[in-house]
Design a protein around this motif. Sequence first.
Motif, PDB file in Angstrom:
ATOM      1  N   SER A 300      28.004  37.538  68.895  1.00  0.00           N
ATOM      2  CA  SER A 300      28.797  38.321  67.934  1.00  0.00           C
ATOM      3  C   SER A 300      30.159  37.717  67.589  1.00  0.00           C
ATOM      4  O   SER A 300      30.864  38.257  66.745  1.00  0.00           O
ATOM      5  CB  SER A 300      29.006  39.776  68.403  1.00  0.00           C
ATOM      6  OG  SER A 300      30.047  39.862  69.355  1.00  0.00           O
ATOM      7  N   ASN A 312      28.346  34.410  65.048  1.00  0.00           N
ATOM      8  CA  ASN A 312      27.185  34.245  65.931  1.00  0.00           C
ATOM      9  C   ASN A 312      26.321  35.506  65.930  1.00  0.00           C
ATOM     10  O   ASN A 312      26.807  36.602  65.641  1.00  0.00           O
ATOM     11  CB  ASN A 312      27.653  33.993  67.371  1.00  0.00           C
ATOM     12  CG  ASN A 312      28.067  32.539  67.594  1.00  0.00           C
ATOM     13  OD1 ASN A 312      27.937  31.704  66.711  1.00  0.00           O
ATOM     14  ND2 ASN A 312      28.565  32.256  68.780  1.00  0.00           N
ATOM     15  N   TRP A 313      25.073  35.345  66.311  1.00  0.00           N
ATOM     16  CA  TRP A 313      24.160  36.482  66.416  1.00  0.00           C
ATOM     17  C   TRP A 313      24.695  37.513  67.400  1.00  0.00           C
ATOM     18  O   TRP A 313      25.146  37.168  68.492  1.00  0.00           O
ATOM     19  CB  TRP A 313      22.778  36.026  66.914  1.00  0.00           C
ATOM     20  CG  TRP A 313      22.032  35.217  65.897  1.00  0.00           C
ATOM     21  CD1 TRP A 313      21.889  33.866  65.880  1.00  0.00           C
ATOM     22  CD2 TRP A 313      21.332  35.723  64.764  1.00  0.00           C
ATOM     23  NE1 TRP A 313      21.154  33.481  64.787  1.00  0.00           N
ATOM     24  CE2 TRP A 313      20.792  34.606  64.080  1.00  0.00           C
ATOM     25  CE3 TRP A 313      21.109  36.993  64.241  1.00  0.00           C
ATOM     26  CZ2 TRP A 313      20.046  34.717  62.926  1.00  0.00           C
ATOM     27  CZ3 TRP A 313      20.363  37.120  63.083  1.00  0.00           C
ATOM     28  CH2 TRP A 313      19.839  35.993  62.435  1.00  0.00           C
ATOM     29  N   TYR A 319      20.886  34.763  71.119  1.00  0.00           N
ATOM     30  CA  TYR A 319      21.970  33.793  71.337  1.00  0.00           C
ATOM     31  C   TYR A 319      21.518  32.746  72.365  1.00  0.00           C
ATOM     32  O   TYR A 319      21.635  31.542  72.139  1.00  0.00           O
ATOM     33  CB  TYR A 319      23.220  34.553  71.809  1.00  0.00           C
ATOM     34  CG  TYR A 319      24.341  33.685  72.337  1.00  0.00           C
ATOM     35  CD1 TYR A 319      25.240  33.065  71.469  1.00  0.00           C
ATOM     36  CD2 TYR A 319      24.498  33.488  73.712  1.00  0.00           C
ATOM     37  CE1 TYR A 319      26.267  32.271  71.965  1.00  0.00           C
ATOM     38  CE2 TYR A 319      25.516  32.699  74.211  1.00  0.00           C
ATOM     39  CZ  TYR A 319      26.397  32.090  73.338  1.00  0.00           C
ATOM     40  OH  TYR A 319      27.410  31.299  73.823  1.00  0.00           O
ATOM     41  N   GLN A 322      18.613  30.448  71.082  1.00  0.00           N
ATOM     42  CA  GLN A 322      19.084  29.416  70.143  1.00  0.00           C
ATOM     43  C   GLN A 322      19.738  28.262  70.897  1.00  0.00           C
ATOM     44  O   GLN A 322      19.459  27.097  70.639  1.00  0.00           O
ATOM     45  CB  GLN A 322      20.086  30.020  69.145  1.00  0.00           C
ATOM     46  CG  GLN A 322      19.460  30.904  68.101  1.00  0.00           C
ATOM     47  CD  GLN A 322      18.477  30.157  67.214  1.00  0.00           C
ATOM     48  OE1 GLN A 322      18.732  29.042  66.762  1.00  0.00           O
ATOM     49  NE2 GLN A 322      17.323  30.751  67.000  1.00  0.00           N
ATOM     50  N   GLU A 331      24.670  33.134  62.904  1.00  0.00           N
ATOM     51  CA  GLU A 331      23.893  34.014  62.026  1.00  0.00           C
ATOM     52  C   GLU A 331      24.320  33.841  60.579  1.00  0.00           C
ATOM     53  O   GLU A 331      23.502  33.870  59.665  1.00  0.00           O
ATOM     54  CB  GLU A 331      24.116  35.477  62.449  1.00  0.00           C
ATOM     55  CG  GLU A 331      23.370  36.458  61.574  1.00  0.00           C
ATOM     56  CD  GLU A 331      23.775  37.909  61.808  1.00  0.00           C
ATOM     57  OE1 GLU A 331      24.798  38.147  62.480  1.00  0.00           O
ATOM     58  OE2 GLU A 331      23.068  38.788  61.306  1.00  0.00           O
ATOM     59  N   SER A 332      25.629  33.680  60.331  1.00  0.00           N
ATOM     60  CA  SER A 332      26.078  33.569  58.936  1.00  0.00           C
ATOM     61  C   SER A 332      27.281  32.648  58.775  1.00  0.00           C
ATOM     62  O   SER A 332      28.090  32.479  59.701  1.00  0.00           O
ATOM     63  CB  SER A 332      26.438  34.963  58.408  1.00  0.00           C
ATOM     64  OG  SER A 332      27.478  35.504  59.187  1.00  0.00           O
TER      65      SER A 332
END
Length: 412
Positions: A300, A312-313, A319, A322, A331-332
Amino acid sequence: MSMPDKSTARAASLYIHVPFCAQKCAYCAFYSESSTGHLINRYVSALIRELEMIADDLKPRTIFFGGGTPSLLNLRQWGRILHAMERLDLLGAEEFTVECNPATVSTDKASLLRSFGVNRFSMGVQSLDETLLERLGRIHSREMVFKSFDALRRAGFDNLNLDLMFAIPGQTLETWRATLAEALALGSEHLSSYEVIYEDDTPMFAQLQAGEFDVDEDLGCAMYDELVERATAAGFHQYEIANFARRAKANESTVHSPPSYRSRVRTVDCGQATVDLPAFACKHNVNYWRGGSFYGLGPSATSYVRGVRTKNWSNTQLYCEQLEKGNRAIESHEELPPLKRAGETAAFGLRMVAGWPFEEFKRTTSFDLRREWPAEMSQLAGRGWGEILSDSFRLTPRGLRFADAAAEMFLR
Ligand SMILES: C[S@@+](CC[C@H](N)C(=O)[O-])C[C@H]1O[C@@H](n2cnc3c(N)ncnc32)[C@H](O)[C@@H]1O
Ligand code: SF4
């Protein structure tokens, strides 16, 4: 993954998110879960992998372990992370903070952390009223706050922050005054105090929706006024809406011996902030509010490096998966147009009592506040919420109360 561009400066700020808590508090929307030893060990391995991937692009002046509850990690888990950071030449920060819950502080942990250069603790106290602690779903008693504070002092920490919350359902002005008085009497170097935010998907939000209690905005304002007044009278300097720090150590004779790691601390400059800040202001957070770069690792966490924001996820399993595959757990990605980015930087910086010095804003964003936002600044000044000085723009004490609305005017 592309290699970092070494021709530009390395990021000087590192945040690490520890996504575990013994129990979820009723108001909290930070990404964390109560968890087993197995997942925590897996997270530690993944985090070390993530540190290895970005270490070449990082020279931390400030490090902040937040959460979640970083103090929940055991001695072995902390040892693995800190040794990895030492190997990767990431230690020696000027300010190295670890967030803790009063129920999970131990002398052994505090000593280990100190020997690796941790020099600041931030303790989530929230309240010193037993009924309210229970209402909030906290796992600690008021007694544990005093014991943990003492344990940290005995371990040699001379830079401690306390987090408090106000406008808690059921809290009266009297109970708030009592908590404030006791918290201030502890003599920490820093105090953060937030009004309760009702976050979606939290039990406390559901209770509000169900009509179990009402929000009394006038009481919230009276509590904020009380906070500013009492903290100032106790020798704190307010430097941000919710943050207060001492200008210097109140009594030099209480300074403890330096940590053993300090002999290896690098000389680092004090960053780009040119405003007058109290000595114990949190340098890590000042960097956020001033639009500085930072790496955020762990589930996060958000990073902001060379104008690109990544996240981050918010899922510890994902997490770990990955990173075990050798990928960053991103994540983005978002790259804002420069003016939009400058607007956000303006908005963030206005949370600080000193506001924005025009020259510093220009150096940070390449935009001139006076040229891009003259109407907004005049409007705020007209309302008594802002003050246009010869070299800076800042919110007035009244404007700071409505900082979110004021800041929104700068977003493009
Ligand atoms: C992420 S928590 C970390 C501290 C540590 N986990 C603890 O709670 O003991 C940081 C601080 O944010 C504040 N906070 C969290 N959720 C909040 C909310 N919904 N409203 C207001 N303050 C909040 C609390 O004061 C908390 O201590
Ligand atoms: S406030 Fe702190 S202890 Fe409570 S759930 Fe949030 S991160 Fe965990």
